[in-house]
Design a protein around this motif. Structure first.
Motif, PDB file in Angstrom:
ATOM      1  N   THR A   1      23.046  -3.249  -8.205  1.00  0.00           N
ATOM      2  CA  THR A   1      24.022  -3.528  -7.146  1.00  0.00           C
ATOM      3  C   THR A   1      23.339  -4.093  -5.914  1.00  0.00           C
ATOM      4  O   THR A   1      23.885  -4.975  -5.238  1.00  0.00           O
ATOM      5  N   ASP A   2      22.132  -3.596  -5.606  1.00  0.00           N
ATOM      6  CA  ASP A   2      21.361  -4.163  -4.491  1.00  0.00           C
ATOM      7  C   ASP A   2      21.188  -5.670  -4.683  1.00  0.00           C
ATOM      8  O   ASP A   2      21.356  -6.467  -3.749  1.00  0.00           O
ATOM      9  N   PHE A   3      20.840  -6.049  -5.896  1.00  0.00           N
ATOM     10  CA  PHE A   3      20.660  -7.467  -6.222  1.00  0.00           C
ATOM     11  C   PHE A   3      21.943  -8.242  -5.959  1.00  0.00           C
ATOM     12  O   PHE A   3      21.920  -9.326  -5.348  1.00  0.00           O
ATOM     13  N   MET A   4      23.078  -7.704  -6.407  1.00  0.00           N
ATOM     14  CA  MET A   4      24.355  -8.395  -6.231  1.00  0.00           C
ATOM     15  C   MET A   4      24.725  -8.520  -4.760  1.00  0.00           C
ATOM     16  O   MET A   4      25.275  -9.547  -4.331  1.00  0.00           O
ATOM     17  N   VAL A   5      24.416  -7.493  -3.975  1.00  0.00           N
ATOM     18  CA  VAL A   5      24.685  -7.548  -2.539  1.00  0.00           C
ATOM     19  C   VAL A   5      23.875  -8.671  -1.898  1.00  0.00           C
ATOM     20  O   VAL A   5      24.418  -9.514  -1.165  1.00  0.00           O
ATOM     21  N   LEU A   6      22.572  -8.693  -2.168  1.00  0.00           N
ATOM     22  CA  LEU A   6      21.713  -9.717  -1.574  1.00  0.00           C
ATOM     23  C   LEU A   6      22.129 -11.115  -2.027  1.00  0.00           C
ATOM     24  O   LEU A   6      22.209 -12.044  -1.210  1.00  0.00           O
ATOM     25  N   LYS A   7      22.405 -11.271  -3.303  1.00  0.00           N
ATOM     26  CA  LYS A   7      22.779 -12.598  -3.812  1.00  0.00           C
ATOM     27  C   LYS A   7      24.059 -13.092  -3.151  1.00  0.00           C
ATOM     28  O   LYS A   7      24.168 -14.277  -2.787  1.00  0.00           O
ATOM     29  N   THR A   8      25.010 -12.179  -2.955  1.00  0.00           N
ATOM     30  CA  THR A   8      26.267 -12.571  -2.320  1.00  0.00           C
ATOM     31  C   THR A   8      26.041 -12.956  -0.863  1.00  0.00           C
ATOM     32  O   THR A   8      26.619 -13.937  -0.377  1.00  0.00           O
ATOM     33  N   ILE A   9      25.209 -12.202  -0.165  1.00  0.00           N
ATOM     34  CA  ILE A   9      24.907 -12.537   1.227  1.00  0.00           C
ATOM     35  C   ILE A   9      24.296 -13.935   1.313  1.00  0.00           C
ATOM     36  O   ILE A   9      24.654 -14.741   2.179  1.00  0.00           O
ATOM     37  N   TYR A  10      23.378 -14.231   0.403  1.00  0.00           N
ATOM     38  CA  TYR A  10      22.700 -15.526   0.439  1.00  0.00           C
ATOM     39  C   TYR A  10      23.608 -16.692   0.055  1.00  0.00           C
ATOM     40  O   TYR A  10      23.448 -17.805   0.565  1.00  0.00           O
ATOM     41  N   THR A  11      24.547 -16.447  -0.854  1.00  0.00           N
ATOM     42  CA  THR A  11      25.325 -17.564  -1.399  1.00  0.00           C
ATOM     43  C   THR A  11      26.705 -17.750  -0.768  1.00  0.00           C
ATOM     44  O   THR A  11      27.263 -18.844  -0.863  1.00  0.00           O
ATOM     45  N   THR A  12      27.257 -16.710  -0.135  1.00  0.00           N
ATOM     46  CA  THR A  12      28.588 -16.873   0.433  1.00  0.00           C
ATOM     47  C   THR A  12      28.565 -17.818   1.635  1.00  0.00           C
ATOM     48  O   THR A  12      27.631 -17.776   2.444  1.00  0.00           O
ATOM     49  N   PRO A  13      29.576 -18.657   1.757  1.00  0.00           N
ATOM     50  CA  PRO A  13      29.653 -19.515   2.950  1.00  0.00           C
ATOM     51  C   PRO A  13      30.172 -18.752   4.170  1.00  0.00           C
ATOM     52  O   PRO A  13      30.133 -19.278   5.284  1.00  0.00           O
ATOM     53  N   LYS A  14      30.629 -17.527   3.970  1.00  0.00           N
ATOM     54  CA  LYS A  14      31.166 -16.730   5.070  1.00  0.00           C
ATOM     55  C   LYS A  14      30.046 -16.289   6.011  1.00  0.00           C
ATOM     56  O   LYS A  14      28.942 -15.959   5.578  1.00  0.00           O
ATOM     57  N   ARG A  15      30.361 -16.228   7.299  1.00  0.00           N
ATOM     58  CA  ARG A  15      29.353 -15.842   8.289  1.00  0.00           C
ATOM     59  C   ARG A  15      29.259 -14.335   8.470  1.00  0.00           C
ATOM     60  O   ARG A  15      28.211 -13.817   8.859  1.00  0.00           O
ATOM     61  N   ASN A  16      30.357 -13.619   8.235  1.00  0.00           N
ATOM     62  CA  ASN A  16      30.392 -12.168   8.424  1.00  0.00           C
ATOM     63  C   ASN A  16      30.552 -11.478   7.077  1.00  0.00           C
ATOM     64  O   ASN A  16      31.481 -11.779   6.323  1.00  0.00           O
ATOM     65  N   VAL A  17      29.637 -10.569   6.781  1.00  0.00           N
ATOM     66  CA  VAL A  17      29.670  -9.851   5.509  1.00  0.00           C
ATOM     67  C   VAL A  17      29.794  -8.356   5.802  1.00  0.00           C
ATOM     68  O   VAL A  17      28.943  -7.771   6.475  1.00  0.00           O
ATOM     69  N   PHE A  18      30.871  -7.748   5.314  1.00  0.00           N
ATOM     70  CA  PHE A  18      31.103  -6.307   5.466  1.00  0.00           C
ATOM     71  C   PHE A  18      30.925  -5.657   4.093  1.00  0.00           C
ATOM     72  O   PHE A  18      31.429  -6.167   3.092  1.00  0.00           O
ATOM     73  N   ILE A  19      30.209  -4.535   4.061  1.00  0.00           N
ATOM     74  CA  ILE A  19      29.893  -3.892   2.783  1.00  0.00           C
ATOM     75  C   ILE A  19      30.181  -2.401   2.891  1.00  0.00           C
ATOM     76  O   ILE A  19      29.745  -1.744   3.835  1.00  0.00           O
ATOM     77  N   LEU A  20      30.909  -1.860   1.926  1.00  0.00           N
ATOM     78  CA  LEU A  20      31.149  -0.417   1.853  1.00  0.00           C
ATOM     79  C   LEU A  20      30.427   0.130   0.637  1.00  0.00           C
ATOM     80  O   LEU A  20      30.692  -0.278  -0.501  1.00  0.00           O
ATOM     81  N   LEU A  21      29.496   1.066   0.883  1.00  0.00           N
ATOM     82  CA  LEU A  21      28.709   1.668  -0.183  1.00  0.00           C
ATOM     83  C   LEU A  21      28.691   3.184  -0.022  1.00  0.00           C
ATOM     84  O   LEU A  21      28.973   3.703   1.056  1.00  0.00           O
ATOM     85  N   GLY A  22      28.319   3.893  -1.078  1.00  0.00           N
ATOM     86  CA  GLY A  22      28.061   5.314  -0.950  1.00  0.00           C
ATOM     87  C   GLY A  22      26.913   5.528   0.030  1.00  0.00           C
ATOM     88  O   GLY A  22      26.034   4.662   0.160  1.00  0.00           O
ATOM     89  N   GLU A  23      26.903   6.642   0.730  1.00  0.00           N
ATOM     90  CA  GLU A  23      25.918   6.870   1.791  1.00  0.00           C
ATOM     91  C   GLU A  23      24.480   6.743   1.299  1.00  0.00           C
ATOM     92  O   GLU A  23      23.648   6.106   1.948  1.00  0.00           O
ATOM     93  N   MET A  24      24.164   7.337   0.154  1.00  0.00           N
ATOM     94  CA  MET A  24      22.799   7.244  -0.359  1.00  0.00           C
ATOM     95  C   MET A  24      22.453   5.806  -0.707  1.00  0.00           C
ATOM     96  O   MET A  24      21.331   5.349  -0.477  1.00  0.00           O
ATOM     97  N   HIS A  25      23.416   5.086  -1.243  1.00  0.00           N
ATOM     98  CA  HIS A  25      23.177   3.681  -1.580  1.00  0.00           C
ATOM     99  C   HIS A  25      23.037   2.850  -0.310  1.00  0.00           C
ATOM    100  O   HIS A  25      22.237   1.914  -0.251  1.00  0.00           O
ATOM    101  N   ALA A  26      23.804   3.186   0.718  1.00  0.00           N
ATOM    102  CA  ALA A  26      23.696   2.471   1.996  1.00  0.00           C
ATOM    103  C   ALA A  26      22.301   2.650   2.587  1.00  0.00           C
ATOM    104  O   ALA A  26      21.704   1.706   3.118  1.00  0.00           O
ATOM    105  N   LYS A  27      21.767   3.870   2.496  1.00  0.00           N
ATOM    106  CA  LYS A  27      20.407   4.126   2.997  1.00  0.00           C
ATOM    107  C   LYS A  27      19.389   3.353   2.171  1.00  0.00           C
ATOM    108  O   LYS A  27      18.406   2.832   2.705  1.00  0.00           O
ATOM    109  N   ASN A  28      19.628   3.267   0.866  1.00  0.00           N
ATOM    110  CA  ASN A  28      18.724   2.514   0.007  1.00  0.00           C
ATOM    111  C   ASN A  28      18.748   1.032   0.373  1.00  0.00           C
ATOM    112  O   ASN A  28      17.696   0.367   0.402  1.00  0.00           O
TER     113      ASN A  28
END
Length: 263
Positions: A218-245
C-alpha cells in the motif's frame, strides 16, 4: 486573537508534507465502525467526512486516497470511510481513489483481522498464500511503474519494492529453516506451531514481518499515486500504525523533497 484549534472526531494524527509541487495530508485513524462517534473529544470538533466537504469539494484540484480496493467496494470496519462514502454518494466530495490492491493477491481480512483463524492455518497453506504471493505482487507492481516517470520518482518506488524484497530475504534466511523443520516433522504443522517456537528477528515474528511487507504494498501505491496524479492536493486516510509507517517512508525516501510535521 489566536483561532482555537479544530479537532477531528476519529482522527488520531495528521501529517502534512510538500512533495515537489504536491501538498500531501495524511490522516491516521484507529479502524473502528464507531470512530466517528467518540464519546470524548475536545471542542470545537467535527467529523472527518464533514471536514473533507470543506477542503475537498467536488471539482477541486485534489484527490482523496482510501484503504479500499480500486473498485471502492469492500466491507470496511471504519466509521470514517463509511461516512466518507455516504458523502460521495451525495455528490459532496471531490475525486476519491482506492489504493489498496492487496486483496488482488491475498485475503487481507484473514491476515490482519482474524488472528485466531490465521494461527490455525497449516504452515504450508500460510506460506503459500501469504509469503509466496509477495513475489507475485512484486512482479505485478514493478510493471505498473510508468516508463516516463522521472528517475528520482522511479528510484523511490523501486526502494519500496526492494524493502519488501529484503523482508523476503529475512524470512528465507532466519525463518524458513525452522518452518521446513516443522513441516518435515509433521505435514499438518500449523502457524501456531511456528508461534510456539518464539522465533523472532529484531523482536518481529514471522507474522509481523509478513504483515509489514504487505503494508508496504500500500505504501508503494500511495507513493505512485502521489507521483502520477495531476492533482495538486492529495488527502490520504490510513490506519494510525500505517500512517506512522508512511511518515517513516517519507522521511527515509523523500527527506530532501518534503517537510513534515505532526499536528
Amino acid at each position: 486573537m489566536a483561532q482555537a484549534p479544530l479537532y477531528l472526531k476519529g482522527v488520531n494524527s495528521v501529517s502534512v508534507y510538500n512533495v515537489g509541487d504536491k501538498h500531501v495530508t495524511i490522516f491516521g485513524e484507529i479502524h473502528s465502525e464507531a470512530n466517528v462517534a467518540e464519546p470524548v473529544c475536545p471542542q470545537p470538533s467535527m467529523s472527518l467526512a464533514t471536514y473533507l466537504e470543506f477542503i475537498h469539494p467536488p471539482n477541486d484540484d485534489g484527490i482523496l486516497l482510501l484503504e479500499l480496493p480500486p473498485t471502492l467496494v469492500a466491507n470496511v470496519f471504519s466509521g470514517n470511510i463509511n461516512a466518507i462514502m455516504d458523502k460521495r454518494k451525495e455528490g459532496l466530495l471531490g475525486d476519491i481513489e482506492g489504493i489498496d490492491v492487496r486483496s488482488q493477491f491475498i485475503n487481507t481480512g484473514l491476515l490482519y483481522n482474524n488472528h485466531r483463524r490465521l494461527i490455525a492455518m497449516s504452515l504450508t497453506d500460510f506460506m503459500s498464500q501469504f509469503f509466496m504471493m509477495i513475489s507475485v505482487a512484486l512482479n505485478s507492481l514493478t510493471k505498473t511503474i510508468p516508463k516516463q516517470m522521472s528517475v528520482n520518482d522511479r528510484t523511490h518506488l523501486t526502494k519500496v519494492l526492494n524493502d519488501i524484497g529484503n523482508d523476503m530475504n529475512v524470512i528465507n534466511r532466519y525463518f524458513k529453516p525452522q518452518i521446513d523443520a516443522l513441516i518435515n516433522a509433521n505435514q499438518a504443522a500449523t502457524v501456531q506451531d511456528m508461534v510456539n517456537t518464539q522465533l523472532t528477528v529484531n523482536g518481529y515474528t514471522l507474522i509481523d514481518i509478513i504483515r509489514h511487507s504487505w503494508k508496504k504494498v500500500t505504501d508503494f501505491m500511495v507513493l505512485k499515486t502521489i507521483y502520477t496524479t495531476p492533482k495538486r492536493n492529495v488527502f490520504i486516510l490510513l490506519g494510525e500504525m500505517h500512517a506512522k509507517n508512511m511518515e517513516a517512508v517519507f522521511k527515509h525516501f523523500l527527506q530532501r523533497m518534503c517537510a513534515s510535521k505532526r499536528l
